[in-house]
Design a protein around this motif. Sequence first.
Motif, PDB file in Angstrom:
ATOM      1  N   UNK A  20       0.843  -1.208   0.000  1.00  0.00           N
ATOM      2  CA  UNK A  20       0.000   0.000   0.000  1.00  0.00           C
ATOM      3  C   UNK A  20       0.872   1.249   0.000  1.00  0.00           C
ATOM      4  N   UNK A  21       1.959   1.219   0.769  1.00  0.00           N
ATOM      5  CA  UNK A  21       2.872   2.366   0.844  1.00  0.00           C
ATOM      6  C   UNK A  21       3.504   2.643  -0.519  1.00  0.00           C
ATOM      7  N   UNK A  22       4.012   1.613  -1.193  1.00  0.00           N
ATOM      8  CA  UNK A  22       4.617   1.794  -2.519  1.00  0.00           C
ATOM      9  C   UNK A  22       3.631   2.460  -3.472  1.00  0.00           C
ATOM     10  N   UNK A  27       5.537   4.900  -5.975  1.00  0.00           N
ATOM     11  CA  UNK A  27       6.701   4.135  -6.401  1.00  0.00           C
ATOM     12  C   UNK A  27       6.278   3.102  -7.440  1.00  0.00           C
ATOM     13  N   UNK A  28       5.018   2.706  -7.363  1.00  0.00           N
ATOM     14  CA  UNK A  28       4.396   1.869  -8.387  1.00  0.00           C
ATOM     15  C   UNK A  28       3.094   2.570  -8.783  1.00  0.00           C
ATOM     16  N   UNK A  29       2.614   2.322 -10.009  1.00  0.00           N
ATOM     17  CA  UNK A  29       1.345   2.949 -10.411  1.00  0.00           C
ATOM     18  C   UNK A  29       0.183   2.446  -9.566  1.00  0.00           C
ATOM     19  N   UNK A  30      -0.897   3.170  -9.625  1.00  0.00           N
ATOM     20  CA  UNK A  30      -2.104   2.745  -8.912  1.00  0.00           C
ATOM     21  C   UNK A  30      -2.499   1.353  -9.403  1.00  0.00           C
ATOM     22  N   UNK A  31      -2.723   0.473  -8.452  1.00  0.00           N
ATOM     23  CA  UNK A  31      -3.047  -0.919  -8.759  1.00  0.00           C
ATOM     24  C   UNK A  31      -4.495  -1.008  -9.234  1.00  0.00           C
ATOM     25  N   UNK A  51       9.996  -4.345 -10.811  1.00  0.00           N
ATOM     26  CA  UNK A  51      10.976  -3.310 -11.143  1.00  0.00           C
ATOM     27  C   UNK A  51      11.329  -2.504  -9.899  1.00  0.00           C
ATOM     28  N   UNK A  52      10.324  -2.108  -9.145  1.00  0.00           N
ATOM     29  CA  UNK A  52      10.557  -1.330  -7.922  1.00  0.00           C
ATOM     30  C   UNK A  52      11.403  -2.128  -6.933  1.00  0.00           C
ATOM     31  N   UNK A  53      11.099  -3.399  -6.751  1.00  0.00           N
ATOM     32  CA  UNK A  53      11.855  -4.230  -5.818  1.00  0.00           C
ATOM     33  C   UNK A  53      13.290  -4.421  -6.294  1.00  0.00           C
TER      34      UNK A  53
END
Length: 142
Positions: A20-22, A27-31, A51-53
């Motif tokens: 949820x924080x990402x 940091x990631x687009x809206x899921x 990619x973020x990880x």
Amino acid sequence: KCMTIKEVAERYHLTQDTLRYYERVRMIPEVHRTSGGIRDYQEEDLRWLELALCMRKAGLPMEAMIEYLRLYQEGDETIPARLELLQNQMELLKKQKEQLEATMSHLSYKISRYEEAMKTGTLSWDDDRKCLLVDRIGGAET
């Protein structure tokens, strides 16, 4: 196949709060969401998360990932800016790698001297090697 936040958290060994924080800090687009508003992770969502990880594991700052996502969402006219951002991050990683290799070399040397001391009963340092290490890592022999 779509996945729930619980399934994604388990798959990637993260907490649901981290996911949820990402998303919250972009940091990631809206899921993707179900019609009821429940997060419904699809393949594209998982690719962004991976990619973020990957970038986080490489030690890249979250700000770089957030900026990359922002540029990506602005469209193809930001390709030069995205390329520059990635190139800058690659340079930082190369410097970190050099520092890590110098530290590992230093530790290998120290280990070899201690292993020799275990055999001979005497701990000694090679003065030439010591100077080389000080020059390479910019610090004193410890």
